[in-house]
Design a protein around this motif. Structure first.
Motif, PDB file in Angstrom:
ATOM      1  N   UNK A 184       1.359 -19.888 -10.211  1.00  0.00           N
ATOM      2  CA  UNK A 184       0.448 -20.172  -9.039  1.00  0.00           C
ATOM      3  C   UNK A 184       1.160 -20.961  -8.083  1.00  0.00           C
ATOM      4  N   UNK A 185       1.847 -22.036  -8.567  1.00  0.00           N
ATOM      5  CA  UNK A 185       2.799 -22.766  -7.524  1.00  0.00           C
ATOM      6  C   UNK A 185       3.822 -21.933  -6.728  1.00  0.00           C
ATOM      7  N   UNK A 186       4.483 -21.006  -7.437  1.00  0.00           N
ATOM      8  CA  UNK A 186       5.389 -20.120  -6.710  1.00  0.00           C
ATOM      9  C   UNK A 186       4.531 -19.010  -5.878  1.00  0.00           C
ATOM     10  N   UNK A 187       3.460 -18.602  -6.239  1.00  0.00           N
ATOM     11  CA  UNK A 187       2.489 -17.725  -5.310  1.00  0.00           C
ATOM     12  C   UNK A 187       2.085 -18.699  -3.998  1.00  0.00           C
ATOM     13  N   UNK A 188       1.722 -20.025  -4.290  1.00  0.00           N
ATOM     14  CA  UNK A 188       1.376 -20.561  -3.190  1.00  0.00           C
ATOM     15  C   UNK A 188       2.778 -20.752  -1.952  1.00  0.00           C
ATOM     16  N   UNK A 189       3.670 -20.936  -2.721  1.00  0.00           N
ATOM     17  CA  UNK A 189       5.095 -21.250  -1.720  1.00  0.00           C
ATOM     18  C   UNK A 189       5.214 -19.760  -1.106  1.00  0.00           C
ATOM     19  N   UNK A 235       5.319 -19.600   3.262  1.00  0.00           N
ATOM     20  CA  UNK A 235       6.061 -18.897   3.973  1.00  0.00           C
ATOM     21  C   UNK A 235       5.811 -18.007   4.952  1.00  0.00           C
ATOM     22  N   UNK A 236       5.030 -17.145   4.308  1.00  0.00           N
ATOM     23  CA  UNK A 236       4.549 -16.060   5.131  1.00  0.00           C
ATOM     24  C   UNK A 236       3.617 -16.638   6.594  1.00  0.00           C
ATOM     25  N   UNK A 277      14.043 -20.578   5.508  1.00  0.00           N
ATOM     26  CA  UNK A 277      15.396 -20.012   4.731  1.00  0.00           C
ATOM     27  C   UNK A 277      15.521 -20.796   3.524  1.00  0.00           C
ATOM     28  N   UNK A 278      15.570 -22.414   3.576  1.00  0.00           N
ATOM     29  CA  UNK A 278      15.967 -22.748   2.256  1.00  0.00           C
ATOM     30  C   UNK A 278      14.762 -22.652   1.140  1.00  0.00           C
ATOM     31  N   UNK A 279      13.512 -22.653   1.459  1.00  0.00           N
ATOM     32  CA  UNK A 279      12.441 -22.633   0.431  1.00  0.00           C
ATOM     33  C   UNK A 279      12.446 -20.981  -0.120  1.00  0.00           C
ATOM     34  N   UNK A 280      13.013 -20.286   0.612  1.00  0.00           N
ATOM     35  CA  UNK A 280      12.885 -18.884   0.035  1.00  0.00           C
ATOM     36  C   UNK A 280      13.986 -18.783  -1.166  1.00  0.00           C
ATOM     37  N   UNK A 309       1.523  -9.223  -4.322  1.00  0.00           N
ATOM     38  CA  UNK A 309       1.504 -10.385  -4.890  1.00  0.00           C
ATOM     39  C   UNK A 309       0.492 -11.021  -5.857  1.00  0.00           C
ATOM     40  N   UNK A 310      -0.679 -10.519  -5.910  1.00  0.00           N
ATOM     41  CA  UNK A 310      -1.669 -11.363  -6.479  1.00  0.00           C
ATOM     42  C   UNK A 310      -2.297 -10.750  -7.653  1.00  0.00           C
TER      43      UNK A 310
END
Length: 497
Positions: A165-170, A174-175, A80-83, A204-205
């Motif tokens: 890329x950092x945003x995609x890894x996050x 979370x998924x 929830x917080x990381x979203x 996403x990719x």
């Protein structure tokens, strides 16, 4: 009063469940005590001793525990917080637009770069617009991780690519955590498939409408197979198998998956960078190439390819190498796993004859397809073949090269494989001064062996020559590239210039 934290709610839920279970046990005990007779004394003897449970045995806990509630609540709070730290497509476009405004142009190379002072000023403006969720993108350590030019600046494109890329890894992390149903840090095969479904549906990719195309299922199967090859401990994967989320996040496939461009990054990938993306296993271009190659090899469209069909995949591949691939890594239709000998059910005479005929046809088809490569076996080979520098790929090919399964390679085994490569090389090159013995000795020289005359898998990994070794011993074209490596390097430098 404010809303209670998740751990407090989990504690209340756990206490309520504990009281309910205690009341149920007390009620059951009282009911069983009424009219119960004394149990006869147990007879002590040899059988009783054999039936005792060893003291080191720990029964598996099947009921929900407080630890499970706390872990699930913690994961929920983290997701929830990381979203809130995930950037949308609009946010990324705004970041890129601001990065373009503060970028400077190098006088010689004409490349756009940004200084640390410009990044700090940009971060302050973005904090006011988007809040503190961008703080981890603009730390000094992130800036220092890039190569700097003589004036202390870094490439604007590279910096923005790293943010995407950092945003995609996050997002993918979370998924994965959202599919951890019991707080164990593990995900099932079904959960991993669901993660890839969401990756495709949310695009996403890459900017490819896979969700509406017929290639979606094939891409997901190809992408999942690489993760399974790296994470599974056995060749046969069952639907009940589970994988560690931490291992997935640290794996080589996860790093390659997050190197693909997002929707906002496609404009930057041209020339050499686009070639790198196309060679990525998870890219649409690579997946289509892998899938199309199998369809072209499978002439009769039965889902299997024979040795003769497989040889057409790489014309320079030697016969001994193909034989070893089929002997070691073709697991389809195991003779020990034949189910045709099962007793058919008791049916009417007409129905029984049809069942027996069907089983006979299945058995005939099974026998005719033994020794043929299935689609899964083909994908496993392609995972290793397209990335020979991967340690997992070396493990795959080392079992092929190790003719006697001794755990090391000798001069005889190296000679056996290179002999066919050398014969094909002589057929296609009229003028050469190469001696087979010299190449064999050169192979042993490039590998730093702990024991002279014995090449182990650890020796190859320590020497970082696994790609060269496999190319030279398996494929004529691979040996040609090795023999002409200086010329090819010169050609690549000229193309980059």
């Amino acid at each position: 009063m404010g809303e209670k934290p998740s751990w407090a709610l989990a504690l209340e839920e756990y206490n309520a469940e504990a009281k309910a279970k205690a009341a149920a046990r007390a009620k059951a005990g009282g009911a069983s005590g009424e009219g119960a007779t004394e149990a006869p004394p147990r007879r002590e003897g040899k059988l009783d001793k054999l039936g005792q449970i060893p003291p080191f045995f720990k029964p598996r806990v099947t009921e929900d525990t407080f630890d499970k509630h706390v872990k699930l609540a913690t994961i929920h709070e983290y997701v929830k917080s990381s979203n809130e730290r995930i950037l949308s497509g609009w946010n990324l476009e705004g970041v890129w637009g601001m990065l373009v405004q503060i970028s400077e142009e190098h006088p010689d190379t004409k490349d756009k770069f940004v200084t640390y002072a410009g990044v700090c000023n940009m971060a302050e403006t973005l904090f006011e617009m988007l809040g503190p969720m961008l703080s981890f993108h603009f730390t000094p350590s992130k800036f220092l991780s890039f190569r700097r030019n003589p004036v202390g600046g870094i490439s604007s494109v590279c910096y923005f690519t790293a943010i995407c890329q950092r945003n995609l890894r996050l997002k993918i992390k979370l998924l994965l955590l959202s599919h951890d149903r019991d707080g164990s840090g593990m995900i099932t095969m079904e959960g991993l498939e669901s993660v890839f479904d969401e990756i495709v549906e949310k695009n996403m990719i890459q900017d490819v409408p896979l969700a509406q195309s017929g290639f979606r299922t094939a891409w997901k199967r190809i992408a999942l197979h690489k993760f399974v090859v790296h994470l599974s401990r056995s060749r046969r994967v069952r639907p009940t198998d589970r994988f560690s989320i931490k291992s997935i996040l640290r794996s080589r496939p996860f790093r390659q998956l997050t190197e693909l461009p997002t929707l906002s990054m496609n404009i930057f990938y041209q020339g050499p960078l686009m070639k790198k993306i196309e060679s990525n296993w998870f890219s649409l271009q690579s997946a289509q190439q892998v899938h199309r190659a199998f369809l072209n090899l499978d002439q009769d469209n039965d889902g299997f390819i024979t040795k003769e069909e497989f040889r057409k995949l790489e014309p320079g591949m030697t016969d001994i190498f193909v034989e070893r691939i089929f002997g070691e890594h073709v697991t389809s239709f195991d003779p020990n796993a034949v189910d045709g000998n099962q007793t058919p059910p008791k049916l009417s005479l007409k129905r029984r004859s049809s069942v027996l005929m069907m089983r006979k046809r299945m058995e005939t088809s099974r026998k005719s397809k033994r020794g043929c490569m299935s689609y899964n076996d083909y994908l496993t080979f392609m995972v290793a073949w397209k990335d020979k520098s991967d340690p997992i790929s070396l493990k795959y090919f080392f079992t092929v090269l190790d003719l006697e399964s001794q755990g090391y390679l000798t001069h005889v085994q190296i000679h056996s494989f290179f002999r066919e490569v050398f014969e094909k090389y002589l057929e296609n090159n009229q003028y050469n001064d190469i001696r087979m013995e010299d190449v064999r000795d050169e192979i042993f020289d490039m590998v730093n062996q702990e024991t002279p005359g014995m090449i182990t898998m650890k020796d190859i990994l320590d020497s970082s020559v696994q790609e060269t070794l496999v190319d030279v011993l398996s494929d004529y074209n691979g040996f040609w590239r090795y023999d002409n490596r200086e010329y090819l390097m010169q050609m690549e430098e000229e193309e980059e210039q």
